[in-house]
Design a protein around this motif. Structure first.
Motif, PDB file in Angstrom:
ATOM      1  N   GLY A 125       0.888  -1.201   0.051  1.00 14.50           N
ATOM      2  CA  GLY A 125       0.149   0.026  -0.080  1.00 14.50           C
ATOM      3  C   GLY A 125       0.939   1.295  -0.015  1.00 14.50           C
ATOM      4  N   ILE A 140       3.288   0.181  -5.492  1.00 14.01           N
ATOM      5  CA  ILE A 140       2.363  -1.211  -5.459  1.00 14.01           C
ATOM      6  C   ILE A 140       3.490  -2.208  -6.048  1.00 14.01           C
ATOM      7  CG2 ILE A 140       0.614  -2.554  -5.696  1.00 14.01           C
ATOM      8  CD1 ILE A 140       0.341  -0.199  -3.507  1.00 14.01           C
ATOM      9  N   TYR A 163      -4.269  -5.150  -0.620  1.00 19.21           N
ATOM     10  CA  TYR A 163      -3.966  -3.825  -0.759  1.00 19.21           C
ATOM     11  C   TYR A 163      -4.705  -2.931   0.129  1.00 19.21           C
ATOM     12  CZ  TYR A 163      -4.501   0.738  -2.782  1.00 19.21           C
ATOM     13  OH  TYR A 163      -4.336   2.270  -3.294  1.00 19.21           O
ATOM     14  N   HIS A 184      -6.244  -3.094  -7.894  1.00 20.18           N
ATOM     15  CA  HIS A 184      -6.549  -4.328  -8.249  1.00 20.18           C
ATOM     16  C   HIS A 184      -6.033  -5.150  -9.586  1.00 20.18           C
ATOM     17  CE1 HIS A 184      -8.000  -5.671  -3.897  1.00 20.18           C
ATOM     18  NE2 HIS A 184      -7.579  -4.449  -3.911  1.00 20.18           N
ATOM     19  N   MET A 187      -2.563  -5.059 -10.012  1.00 20.34           N
ATOM     20  CA  MET A 187      -2.001  -6.114  -9.340  1.00 20.34           C
ATOM     21  C   MET A 187      -2.376  -7.505  -9.831  1.00 20.34           C
ATOM     22  SD  MET A 187      -2.470  -5.340  -5.028  1.00 20.34           S
ATOM     23  CE  MET A 187      -4.091  -5.710  -5.190  1.00 20.34           C
TER      24      MET A 187
END
Ligand code: PEP
Length: 249
Positions: A125, A140, A163, A184, A187
């Protein structure tokens, strides 16, 4: 993939708080999502006894990278497992800030957790300053690169990413749904690049000021497979509705 509702009690909880666990289990005898509580290590074994036969799982909030040794005050992944834990959080921003934990340390802890047979929940984060500087995705990306094993030598479900924007933790502030969805999706793409197709099965949790009133909205964001919840996990009356929202999402 089932959603995961994970509660992080941080440095809160004594024996009288075990009533919250009982209430949670009674309210959700057959939850539609996986439920995990990470109490202080002092309560894990007692919670494990209380939760026996229920769907509730228990986790630690941190572990040492070594199995045993001269590390006064630390706890190993094996010890957590022995106490009844199935999961452990590593790299929470409070550990990164309070204890100077680098990505390399977080990686070593994640590897120790996996070797002990625990599911590792790796937290990443950005800080508010990093966000304001437009660096969220860079931060990230770097944390994922540095905190995760090079190869997926475990089941994809054994590695969970949370996260947690640092500025959203305990503040009542949350990113917009679009912002959560964008991080997201980023990621997921990074994990697919790194681990290939199995990364599709890795759970991505959102954490930071999740409460009953915003849970359903946050969980509707793409690529959100659960939540890591701090303050609102302390009371069954708050955590219960979040569990229910994840069961419906
Ligand atoms: C956390 O610390 O993991 C967290 C998400 O806290 P809160 O829900 O209280 O913001």
């Amino acid at each position: 993939m089932r959603n995961l509702a994970a509660g992080n009690w941080k440095m809160n909880g004594v024996s009288t708080d075990l009533a919250q666990l009982r209430a949670l289990v009674e309210a959700h005898p057959a939850p539609n999502c996986d439920i995990l509580l990470c109490p202080p290590a002092t309560l894990i074994a007692r919670m494990a006894d209380l939760a026996a036969g229920s769907a509730l799982m228990l986790g630690g909030q941190d572990c040492h990278k070594d199995e045993t040794g001269a590390h006064t005050g630390d706890i190993s992944a094996q010890m957590l497992k022995d106490a009844g834990a199935s999961h452990v959080i590593v790299g929470h921003s409070e550990r990164r800030a309070d204890h100077g934990e680098s990505d390399a340390i977080v990686l070593a802890k994640a590897q120790a957790a996996l070797s002990a047979g625990l599911v590792a929940i790796v937290c990443v984060g950005e800080t508010e300053a990093q966000r304001d500087a437009g660096r969220t995705l860079d931060v990230i990306g770097a944390q994922l690169a540095g905190s995760l094993p090079a190869q997926l030598d475990c089941a994809p479900s054994d590695l969970v990413i949370a996260y947690e924007p640092v500025w959203a933790i305990g503040t009542g502030r949350t990113p917009t749904i679009d912002e959560v969805g964008a991080v997201h999706a980023f990621m997921r793409a990074k994990l697919l690049d790194r681990f290939g197709e199995p990364a599709q099965e890795m759970r991505l949790l959102y954490g930071g000021s999740v409460k009953p009133s915003n849970a359903a909205e946050i969980f509707a964001a793409p690529e959100v497979n659960g939540a890591l919840v701090g303050g609102a996990s302390l009371k069954a009356d708050d955590f219960g509705p979040i569990v229910a929202a994840l069961g419906r999402a």
